[in-house]
Design a protein around this motif. Sequence first.
Motif, PDB file in Angstrom:
ATOM      1  N   MET A 170       0.827  -1.202   0.000  1.00  0.00           N
ATOM      2  CA  MET A 170       0.000   0.000   0.000  1.00  0.00           C
ATOM      3  C   MET A 170       0.867   1.259   0.000  1.00  0.00           C
ATOM      4  N   PHE A 171       1.941   1.248   0.779  1.00  0.00           N
ATOM      5  CA  PHE A 171       2.845   2.394   0.825  1.00  0.00           C
ATOM      6  C   PHE A 171       3.510   2.599  -0.527  1.00  0.00           C
ATOM      7  N   GLY A 172       3.909   1.495  -1.170  1.00  0.00           N
ATOM      8  CA  GLY A 172       4.525   1.592  -2.490  1.00  0.00           C
ATOM      9  C   GLY A 172       3.567   2.164  -3.518  1.00  0.00           C
ATOM     10  N   LEU A 173       2.309   1.733  -3.475  1.00  0.00           N
ATOM     11  CA  LEU A 173       1.313   2.242  -4.419  1.00  0.00           C
ATOM     12  C   LEU A 173       1.034   3.726  -4.187  1.00  0.00           C
ATOM     13  N   THR A 174       1.001   4.124  -2.924  1.00  0.00           N
ATOM     14  CA  THR A 174       0.782   5.546  -2.606  1.00  0.00           C
ATOM     15  C   THR A 174       1.908   6.405  -3.165  1.00  0.00           C
ATOM     16  N   LEU A 175       3.148   5.956  -2.952  1.00  0.00           N
ATOM     17  CA  LEU A 175       4.289   6.697  -3.494  1.00  0.00           C
ATOM     18  C   LEU A 175       4.287   6.689  -5.014  1.00  0.00           C
ATOM     19  N   LEU A 176       3.812   5.593  -5.597  1.00  0.00           N
ATOM     20  CA  LEU A 176       3.753   5.521  -7.052  1.00  0.00           C
ATOM     21  C   LEU A 176       2.790   6.565  -7.603  1.00  0.00           C
ATOM     22  N   TRP A 177       1.655   6.746  -6.941  1.00  0.00           N
ATOM     23  CA  TRP A 177       0.696   7.770  -7.384  1.00  0.00           C
ATOM     24  C   TRP A 177       1.257   9.179  -7.210  1.00  0.00           C
ATOM     25  N   ILE A 178       1.954   9.406  -6.105  1.00  0.00           N
ATOM     26  CA  ILE A 178       2.584  10.722  -5.905  1.00  0.00           C
ATOM     27  C   ILE A 178       3.612  10.973  -7.004  1.00  0.00           C
TER      28      ILE A 178
END
Length: 203
Positions: A170-178
């Motif tokens: 989830m953290f990786g996906l959040t950073l990917l969107w940012i």
Amino acid sequence: MAARSWTRSRGAPRGRFGSLPNLLTYGRILAIPALVACFFVAGDWGRWAAMWIFIAAGVTDFLDGYLARAWQQQSALGRMLDPVADKLIVSAALMMLAADGTIAGWSLWAGVIILCREILVSGLREFLGTLAVSVPVTRLAKWKTVLQMVAIGFLLAGSAGDKIWPYTTMFGLTLLWISAILTLYTGYDYLRAALSHVMSEDD
């Protein structure tokens, strides 16, 4: 210390095929098949191996530029291959993450945005190069790259990382969107620079 640095700078091949900065860039390209192969390894071992290969590639990305400047070994070959190596390993990682379902659903759009921006910027740089116009990398673009690399690192750990920290993916996906949002903004900077030169030539 100064004498040792001077000797290393004078003794190392400057701007040649076998200079250390160029060797690091070659290594980053050669790491791509190893990274892809990790996705065909069953169990958590493959995910951790893929993550560490990607981290090592990120470290060499910093080192080759730093050493080329520090040892005055900057070369046309290095300037050509360095961004190519970066784009290849990021593209390979994103495609494998999409293939195994780590990046899925709406998050695929973040990966598509990043890949499209890389292709767009490559084309714009080539176009601006024909006009002898250079577009320097902004600080925001550098931060975008850092966030993108960190995001992919977390996503490569994926399910294996979730067993240690449940929010790894989830953290990786959040950073990917940012990263994708910053990608749109920084990509627009390149597009605006190219369009301004096109408009000035047409006038």
